[in-house]
Design a protein around this motif. Structure first.
Motif, PDB file in Angstrom:
ATOM      1  N   SER A  67      -5.306   4.816  -6.971  1.00  0.00           N
ATOM      2  CA  SER A  67      -5.366   3.718  -6.192  1.00  0.00           C
ATOM      3  C   SER A  67      -4.080   3.571  -5.539  1.00  0.00           C
ATOM      4  O   SER A  67      -3.047   3.747  -6.294  1.00  0.00           O
ATOM      5  CB  SER A  67      -5.593   2.280  -6.993  1.00  0.00           C
ATOM      6  OG  SER A  67      -5.308   1.007  -6.024  1.00  0.00           O
ATOM      7  N   ALA A  68      -3.773   3.198  -4.082  1.00  0.00           N
ATOM      8  CA  ALA A  68      -2.904   3.065  -3.350  1.00  0.00           C
ATOM      9  C   ALA A  68      -2.278   1.720  -3.397  1.00  0.00           C
ATOM     10  O   ALA A  68      -1.211   1.569  -2.911  1.00  0.00           O
ATOM     11  CB  ALA A  68      -3.064   3.658  -1.967  1.00  0.00           C
ATOM     12  N   TRP A  69      -3.157   0.780  -4.061  1.00  0.00           N
ATOM     13  CA  TRP A  69      -2.559  -0.637  -4.014  1.00  0.00           C
ATOM     14  C   TRP A  69      -1.582  -0.954  -4.940  1.00  0.00           C
ATOM     15  O   TRP A  69      -1.808  -0.887  -6.069  1.00  0.00           O
ATOM     16  CB  TRP A  69      -4.010  -1.350  -3.967  1.00  0.00           C
ATOM     17  CG  TRP A  69      -4.725  -1.269  -2.689  1.00  0.00           C
ATOM     18  CD1 TRP A  69      -5.951  -0.391  -2.714  1.00  0.00           C
ATOM     19  CD2 TRP A  69      -4.792  -1.787  -1.498  1.00  0.00           C
ATOM     20  NE1 TRP A  69      -6.387  -0.258  -1.477  1.00  0.00           N
ATOM     21  CE2 TRP A  69      -5.856  -1.160  -0.698  1.00  0.00           C
ATOM     22  CE3 TRP A  69      -3.662  -2.579  -0.671  1.00  0.00           C
ATOM     23  CZ2 TRP A  69      -5.990  -1.358   0.596  1.00  0.00           C
ATOM     24  CZ3 TRP A  69      -4.255  -2.763   0.466  1.00  0.00           C
ATOM     25  CH2 TRP A  69      -5.191  -2.237   1.456  1.00  0.00           C
ATOM     26  N   ARG A  70      -0.584  -1.670  -4.471  1.00  0.00           N
ATOM     27  CA  ARG A  70       0.292  -2.181  -5.643  1.00  0.00           C
ATOM     28  C   ARG A  70       0.084  -3.716  -5.776  1.00  0.00           C
ATOM     29  O   ARG A  70       1.233  -4.445  -6.328  1.00  0.00           O
ATOM     30  CB  ARG A  70       1.736  -1.901  -5.080  1.00  0.00           C
ATOM     31  CG  ARG A  70       2.087  -0.553  -4.753  1.00  0.00           C
ATOM     32  CD  ARG A  70       3.499  -0.307  -4.499  1.00  0.00           C
ATOM     33  NE  ARG A  70       4.096   0.346  -5.158  1.00  0.00           N
ATOM     34  CZ  ARG A  70       5.600   0.379  -5.170  1.00  0.00           C
ATOM     35  NH1 ARG A  70       6.268  -0.195  -4.377  1.00  0.00           N
ATOM     36  NH2 ARG A  70       6.324   1.119  -6.110  1.00  0.00           N
ATOM     37  N   ILE A  91       0.966  -1.216  -0.156  1.00  0.00           N
ATOM     38  CA  ILE A  91       0.047  -0.191   0.140  1.00  0.00           C
ATOM     39  C   ILE A  91       1.101   1.248  -0.114  1.00  0.00           C
ATOM     40  O   ILE A  91       1.855   1.319   0.798  1.00  0.00           O
ATOM     41  CB  ILE A  91      -0.908   0.057   1.158  1.00  0.00           C
ATOM     42  CG1 ILE A  91      -1.879   1.147   1.260  1.00  0.00           C
ATOM     43  CG2 ILE A  91      -0.258  -0.223   2.431  1.00  0.00           C
ATOM     44  CD1 ILE A  91      -2.889   1.280   2.202  1.00  0.00           C
ATOM     45  N   GLU A  92       0.584   1.833  -0.988  1.00  0.00           N
ATOM     46  CA  GLU A  92       1.826   3.068  -1.352  1.00  0.00           C
ATOM     47  C   GLU A  92       1.123   4.584  -0.486  1.00  0.00           C
ATOM     48  O   GLU A  92       0.053   4.560  -0.009  1.00  0.00           O
ATOM     49  CB  GLU A  92       1.710   3.561  -2.951  1.00  0.00           C
ATOM     50  CG  GLU A  92       2.713   4.311  -3.236  1.00  0.00           C
ATOM     51  CD  GLU A  92       4.219   3.808  -2.589  1.00  0.00           C
ATOM     52  OE1 GLU A  92       4.194   4.297  -1.648  1.00  0.00           O
ATOM     53  OE2 GLU A  92       4.747   2.842  -3.166  1.00  0.00           O
ATOM     54  N   ALA A  93       2.079   5.021  -0.091  1.00  0.00           N
ATOM     55  CA  ALA A  93       2.061   6.472   0.739  1.00  0.00           C
ATOM     56  C   ALA A  93       0.824   7.416  -0.343  1.00  0.00           C
ATOM     57  O   ALA A  93       1.102   7.295  -1.562  1.00  0.00           O
ATOM     58  CB  ALA A  93       3.204   7.164   1.023  1.00  0.00           C
ATOM     59  N   GLY A  94       0.405   8.540   0.340  1.00  0.00           N
ATOM     60  CA  GLY A  94      -0.217   9.441  -0.557  1.00  0.00           C
ATOM     61  C   GLY A  94      -1.595   9.141  -0.605  1.00  0.00           C
ATOM     62  O   GLY A  94      -2.554   9.941  -1.194  1.00  0.00           O
ATOM     63  N   HIS A  95      -2.298   8.002   0.277  1.00  0.00           N
ATOM     64  CA  HIS A  95      -3.690   7.791   0.160  1.00  0.00           C
ATOM     65  C   HIS A  95      -4.184   8.877   1.196  1.00  0.00           C
ATOM     66  O   HIS A  95      -3.522   9.771   1.605  1.00  0.00           O
ATOM     67  CB  HIS A  95      -3.921   6.507   0.682  1.00  0.00           C
ATOM     68  CG  HIS A  95      -3.220   6.117   2.210  1.00  0.00           C
ATOM     69  ND1 HIS A  95      -3.413   6.765   3.272  1.00  0.00           N
ATOM     70  CD2 HIS A  95      -2.329   5.133   2.420  1.00  0.00           C
ATOM     71  CE1 HIS A  95      -2.850   6.364   3.993  1.00  0.00           C
ATOM     72  NE2 HIS A  95      -1.772   5.391   3.691  1.00  0.00           N
ATOM     73  N   ARG A  96      -5.697   8.693   1.190  1.00  0.00           N
ATOM     74  CA  ARG A  96      -6.331   9.957   1.990  1.00  0.00           C
ATOM     75  C   ARG A  96      -6.814   9.480   3.432  1.00  0.00           C
ATOM     76  O   ARG A  96      -7.731  10.288   3.889  1.00  0.00           O
ATOM     77  CB  ARG A  96      -7.710  10.254   1.284  1.00  0.00           C
ATOM     78  CG  ARG A  96      -7.571  10.378  -0.301  1.00  0.00           C
ATOM     79  CD  ARG A  96      -6.723  11.474  -0.531  1.00  0.00           C
ATOM     80  NE  ARG A  96      -7.155  12.281  -1.930  1.00  0.00           N
ATOM     81  CZ  ARG A  96      -6.663  11.653  -2.991  1.00  0.00           C
ATOM     82  NH1 ARG A  96      -5.763  10.875  -2.985  1.00  0.00           N
ATOM     83  NH2 ARG A  96      -6.917  12.221  -4.214  1.00  0.00           N
ATOM     84  N   ALA A  97      -5.940   8.604   4.023  1.00  0.00           N
ATOM     85  CA  ALA A  97      -6.448   8.449   5.596  1.00  0.00           C
ATOM     86  C   ALA A  97      -6.194   9.719   6.436  1.00  0.00           C
ATOM     87  O   ALA A  97      -5.196  10.487   5.788  1.00  0.00           O
ATOM     88  CB  ALA A  97      -5.570   7.367   6.058  1.00  0.00           C
TER      89      ALA A  97
END
Ligand SMILES: Cc1ncc(C[n+]2csc(CCOP(=O)(O)OP(=O)(O)O)c2C)c(N)n1
Ligand code: SF4
Length: 331
Positions: free
Chosen positions: A69-72, A23-29
């Motif tokens: 998407s933050a998913w890899r 899961i990559e940085a830069g998501h909206r949590a």
């Protein structure tokens, strides 16, 4: 535009990257979101050869704002209630194709304890070769902090407010791990974001097992619990140290391991740092009674799982994430 003058050795920088990030940085949590941290730890340990399914909830929403998407890793979202059913179907399809890719179903506590429980119970009972991970933030956060059956007794949420009639939630937190254990699956465990090495170790352990496995990760929500984002780890640690969130492992339904508590703390140390329990510190006889109830619940856990440590131990609540092996950090 100014010229970039920093001379970066990309190869050396790559080597410094600790491990695979699913899961990559830069998501909206939100800042300090325990669930974001838990998902990162989980995917780091699981590695790239996985397929994830995700129930509706904060994790699904903050990682996939269209069209990003933050998913890899391959990731699927369907409904609030069917993460386990989707994972079971994917696992069956992979099996038919002779593929070894592990399937991990993810859900919040609302999805796991409540609305998706039927799908989860069915998948466990049918013996699908999958891991189910519940990120337990103890309420339906994505839709505005409504109580779930995982919300602790006496916690205030928007649907269990504290006031003249009640002191927060009237009911007890559902003992989900005991219910899961009753499915006699090979492995079920609890973990906390306060102990990252323990989370990773348990994910790897679960992934190595053939058959259904379950992991409950206690994941504070600064917004819903009412604490600053920089206190997430401290709050999570206090939940463990007070005995309110026991860290245990079960094999085929039998207790196999616990994280001993070296210096048990009174429950008020945990409660007083969160706004959801603020009403328990009012000058009110009912508040005093509820504090006693919560301490009794922690004492019950201490007794039931024999959590009290009997001296310094490399795997106890003080040392589990700080021990070193041959100069390198144990994980
Ligand atoms: C059948 C159905 N009912 C209600 C909803 C609305 N809904 C979406 S997410 C959510 C809450 C999710 O709570 P939880 O599983 O605890 O995850 P969190 O957001 O706390 O991480 C609700 C009520 C829905 N999507 N589908
Ligand atoms: S509301 Fe809570 S669970 Fe949702 S993103 Fe914010 S901190 Fe995380």
């Amino acid at each position: 535009m100014s010229e970039t003058i920093v001379d970066i050795d990309i190869a050396a920088l790559r080597k410094k990257q600790p491990r695979f990030r699913g899961i990559e940085a830069g998501h909206r949590a939100c800042l300090g979101c325990g669930q974001a941290l838990a998902a990162r730890l989980m995917t780091e340990a699981a590695g790239p050869d996985v397929t994830l399914t995700n129930a509706t909830g904060c994790l699904e929403v903050f990682t996939t704002p269209w069209p990003e998407s933050a998913w890899r890793v391959p990731w699927m979202h369907s409904l609030f209630e069917n993460s386990a059913a989707i994972a079971a179907g994917v696992e069956a399809a992979y099996k038919a194709q002779g593929r070894k890719t592990k399937v991990i179903a993810m859900g919040g506590d609302g999805s796991t304890f409540d609305i998706g429980f039927q799908a989860l119970s069915g998948a466990l009972e049918r013996g699908h070769n999958m891991l189910y991970v519940c990120f337990d933030n103890e309420a339906y956060m994505n839709t505005g902090i409504q109580r779930s059956s995982s919300t602790p007794h006496a916690a205030a949420t928007t649907t269990s407010p504290a006031g003249k009639v009640r002191m927060g939630k009237r009911h007890l937190k559902k003992d989900i791990i005991t219910i899961i254990a009753a499915h006699h699956i090979p492995y079920a465990a609890t973990a906390s974001v306060a102990y990252p090495s323990d989370v990773r170790k348990k994910v790897r352990r679960a992934m190595a097992i053939e058959g259904p496995t379950f992991l409950l990760i206690h994941s504070p929500c600064p917004l819903g619990w009412g604490h600053e984002g920089n206190l997430t780890i401290e709050v999570a640690r206090l939940a463990v140290q007070t005995g309110l969130f026991p860290i245990i492992e079960l094999e085929r339904g039998q207790l196999a391991n616990t994280m001993p508590i070296r210096d048990p703390r009174p429950v008020i140390d945990y409660l007083k740092v969160q706004n959801r329990f603020r009403h328990l510190f009012a000058d009110d006889l009912r508040a005093k009674e509820e504090l006693e109830h919560l301490q009794a619940l922690a004492d019950y856990n201490m007794e039931t799982y024999d959590l009290r440590g009997d001296g310094p131990d490399a795997m106890d609540t003080e040392a589990a994430d700080t021990v070193k092996r041959r100069g390198t950090r144990w994980a």
